[in-house]
Design an enzyme around this catalytic site. Sequence first.
Site, PDB file in Angstrom:
ATOM      1  CG  HIS A  97     -12.640 -15.510 -43.801  1.00  0.00           C
ATOM      2  ND1 HIS A  97     -13.862 -16.092 -43.945  1.00  0.00           N
ATOM      3  CD2 HIS A  97     -12.469 -15.310 -42.472  1.00  0.00           C
ATOM      4  CE1 HIS A  97     -14.412 -16.233 -42.751  1.00  0.00           C
ATOM      5  NE2 HIS A  97     -13.597 -15.765 -41.839  1.00  0.00           N
ATOM      6  CG  HIS A 118     -10.785 -11.020 -40.745  1.00  0.00           C
ATOM      7  ND1 HIS A 118     -12.062 -11.465 -41.005  1.00  0.00           N
ATOM      8  CD2 HIS A 118     -10.257 -11.931 -39.901  1.00  0.00           C
ATOM      9  CE1 HIS A 118     -12.282 -12.586 -40.358  1.00  0.00           C
ATOM     10  NE2 HIS A 118     -11.185 -12.917 -39.677  1.00  0.00           N
ATOM     11  CG  LEU A 169     -12.712 -23.853 -40.710  1.00  0.00           C
ATOM     12  CD1 LEU A 169     -13.343 -24.088 -39.356  1.00  0.00           C
ATOM     13  CD2 LEU A 169     -13.402 -24.705 -41.777  1.00  0.00           C
ATOM     14  CG  LEU A 203      -4.412  -8.700 -32.887  1.00  0.00           C
ATOM     15  CD1 LEU A 203      -4.527  -7.324 -32.256  1.00  0.00           C
ATOM     16  CD2 LEU A 203      -3.186  -8.771 -33.792  1.00  0.00           C
TER      17      LEU A 203
END
Length: 344
Positions: free
Chosen positions: A175, A13, A220, A16
Amino acid sequence: MRELLITRPDDWHVHLRDGAILADTCADMARYFGRMVVMPNLDPPVTTVSAAAAYRQRIVAAMENLPRQVEPLMTLYLTERTSSAEIERAADSGLVHAVKLYPAGATTHSAAGVREIRAVYPVLETMQKLGLPLLIHGEVTSSDIDIFDREKVFIDRHLEPLVAAFPELKVVLEHISTAEAAAFISAQAPHVGATITAHHLLYNRNHLLAGGIRPHYYCLPVLKRDTHQQAVIQAATSGDPRFFLGTDSAPHATADKQSACGCAGCYTAHAAIELYAEAFERAHALDRLEAFAAFHGADFYGLPRNRGQLTLRRDSWTVPERLALGDSELTPLCSGEQLAWNVT
Ligand code: DOR
Ligand code: ZN
């Protein structure tokens, strides 16, 4: 332990971005990773296979002169207009490896995301059939839900029903930041997993808010209280193969973070593995780092594990205060601080 040799890891994850910035973000990734799952939240978002193919070419071109390259694994940005035909093209393309669901308004460049999750159920049906993984930013967006509760409420309202409706769909909750997310994933089948960032392992909301607001810790899902951090550390270091490395490294110019309305995102690609090593060492689990960073994600995606290796030395170094970001600059996570491990 002074030296640690691990199989070359992958980042499942990463952000870029695009244009001049790519040379900088890709150079950092190439120091560590074999493969990287590239997030599609550009502006405009990467919603088609042809846009993903063109983006992939720009990424490959940005790495042309580097001593080593990382293989970009592309993703599509799911919208309520994504068709099953596009999903079929994605599955056939060989270059798109997953589809990302952003609830509309949840985070950076998510305005085109999904408002009503049930509206994409027909497309999820196709993904389930074709074995294409669904990657989820798991936060509700309603203003009446406290920002610290948004992941938990997303799991209750949307993720549980989704996983029940699509029992064979490969799902990655990205995440994770809460004890509830760690517990939810632990209780699922092997094809439901989660990525974990280094910043959610190393920090909690005190780092963000105690003694002054520190915008470079703002991301977040937002950092939660210490008990949640401990649960996420426990998940990452448990050896459970459903938990794997996803940096969520997300570059924003320093001025955009240090502002009255600062952007969400921590840049960690400059020290990606050193930051994870720090977290695993603190948890007395350095022996579990390799599987988390190099095995679990590859196995989950059904891809071969990397063959190369990476050496970490216990050799402290100071993280630079600023790094180039195209024609701007960013403040990396841990800027000006010492890190104990160094990838050589
Ligand atoms: O902190 C974050 N930054 N979280 C996300 O989900 C998106 C990312 C970004 O693109 O900047
Ligand atoms: Zn992200």
